[in-house]
Design an enzyme around this catalytic site. Structure first.
Site, PDB file in Angstrom:
ATOM      1  N   ASN A  28      19.889  52.607 -54.050  1.00  0.00           N
ATOM      2  CA  ASN A  28      19.637  52.182 -52.677  1.00  0.00           C
ATOM      3  C   ASN A  28      20.381  53.130 -51.719  1.00  0.00           C
ATOM      4  O   ASN A  28      21.198  52.731 -50.915  1.00  0.00           O
ATOM      5  CB  ASN A  28      20.045  50.731 -52.453  1.00  0.00           C
ATOM      6  N   LEU A  29      20.072  54.408 -51.865  1.00  0.00           N
ATOM      7  CA  LEU A  29      20.860  55.457 -51.238  1.00  0.00           C
ATOM      8  C   LEU A  29      20.661  55.488 -49.723  1.00  0.00           C
ATOM      9  O   LEU A  29      19.559  55.289 -49.211  1.00  0.00           O
ATOM     10  CB  LEU A  29      20.477  56.816 -51.837  1.00  0.00           C
ATOM     11  N   HIS A  33      25.743  58.038 -49.080  1.00  0.00           N
ATOM     12  CA  HIS A  33      25.579  58.624 -50.415  1.00  0.00           C
ATOM     13  C   HIS A  33      25.196  60.104 -50.324  1.00  0.00           C
ATOM     14  O   HIS A  33      25.712  60.937 -51.087  1.00  0.00           O
ATOM     15  CB  HIS A  33      24.472  57.896 -51.191  1.00  0.00           C
ATOM     16  N   VAL A 173      31.263  57.164 -44.004  1.00  0.00           N
ATOM     17  CA  VAL A 173      30.221  57.469 -43.026  1.00  0.00           C
ATOM     18  C   VAL A 173      29.876  56.182 -42.292  1.00  0.00           C
ATOM     19  O   VAL A 173      29.661  55.137 -42.916  1.00  0.00           O
ATOM     20  CB  VAL A 173      28.970  58.058 -43.706  1.00  0.00           C
TER      21      VAL A 173
END
Length: 280
Positions: A28-29, A33, A173
């Site tokens: 589920n990038l 990632h 992030v």
């Protein structure tokens, strides 16, 4: 990019590669990632990613079955980042028999914070990371700072087992409103998503208080937890800890108060549990 599920095929593919950079994920990038893939490329070549939703790190009442699985989208994103191999084993590939051998982190690090609220979580993390490292045999591996305690535990595990893998830490992030990117963010309802950045704002207020000279850490933590609860959150913890060992600093000890600190938090908004941290 080659997509490989078999350990035997992976080892054949990676034979002779001695500068491999590895990024393990549960899929589920998102952009967080992908930033790890870019950082990995700065430290090694080729880049290998893995996608495996690891049952061992989910408790009996946690969201293993609900965890989002988006393999085709993930493959496209990894291809755009020029990843060399995606290792995507099934449970039968990675655990062909019951995984009775487990890696237990020390209790003073593995049973606090996340380990207190998710018993057995870090045992599951360490076991799967050790197994993935054995399969990929990377020179470096990249882990995000958003999972701060996990990063520390994995780094110490590699050190104590003398694994030939350097652990690289990647900065968290965030979305434009400060919310740390996470696969679980997709579970947030509209109103919850609007409220979610409050967790990062709480961490910033704690950091500001500490930097202003407040050393009453217990009071700072209590105020932060109560503030979140008043807004409808279900906080597990807001904790100021020493970065070196994640133990509480002693406000009466000059060495402790001078040590680099980090504030960590975990709380539920609705049914979604979010974690975040901020170095001080």
């Amino acid at each position: 990019m080659k997509v490989i599920s078999s350990i035997h095929e992976l080892r054949d593919q990676m034979r002779g590669q001695n500068r491999t950079a590895f990024v393990p994920t549960m899929g589920n990038l998102h952009e967080g990632h992908l930033s790890l893939m870019r950082l990995a490329r700065q430290h090694g070549d080729p880049v290998v990613a893995s996608i495996f939703v690891n049952r061992l790190q989910f408790g009996p009442n946690e969201d293993f079955d609900r965890y989002p699985r988006t393999m085709q989208e993930d493959i496209e994103k990894l291809q755009s980042e020029n990843v060399y191999v995606l290792f995507a084993p099934t449970e039968a590939d990675l655990y062909p028999e019951p995984q009775q051998y487990r890696v237990h982190p020390p209790t003073n690090l593995g049973d606090i914070l996340e380990g207190e609220f998710r018993p057995g979580f870090f045992q599951g993390v360490c076991t799967v990371v050790m197994k993935l490292m054995s399969c990929v045999q990377p020179r470096v591996a990249v882990f995000g700072k958003k999972d701060y305690q996990q990063l520390m535990i994995v780094r110490q595990m590699c050190h104590q087992f003398a694994l030939p893998t350097e652990i690289i830490a990647a900065e968290t992030v965030r979305d434009t409103d400060g919310l740390a990117l996470s696969s679980r963010n997709r579970f947030l309802q509209v109103a919850e998503r609007a409220e979610a950045p409050e967790l990062a704002k709480t961490l910033n207020r704690v950091r500001d208080a500490v930097l202003a000279g407040n050393r009453d850490f217990a009071s700072i933590e209590k105020d932060a937890v109560e503030s979140l609860a008043r807004r409808g959150w279900q906080p597990d913890y807001v904790a100021v800890r020493k970065r070196v060992d994640l133990l509480p600093p002693n406000s009466a000890n000059a060495a402790d108060t001078a040590a680099p600190l980090v504030v960590l938090a975990a709380a539920k908004i609705g049914t979604t549990r979010l974690i975040d941290n901020l170095e001080i």
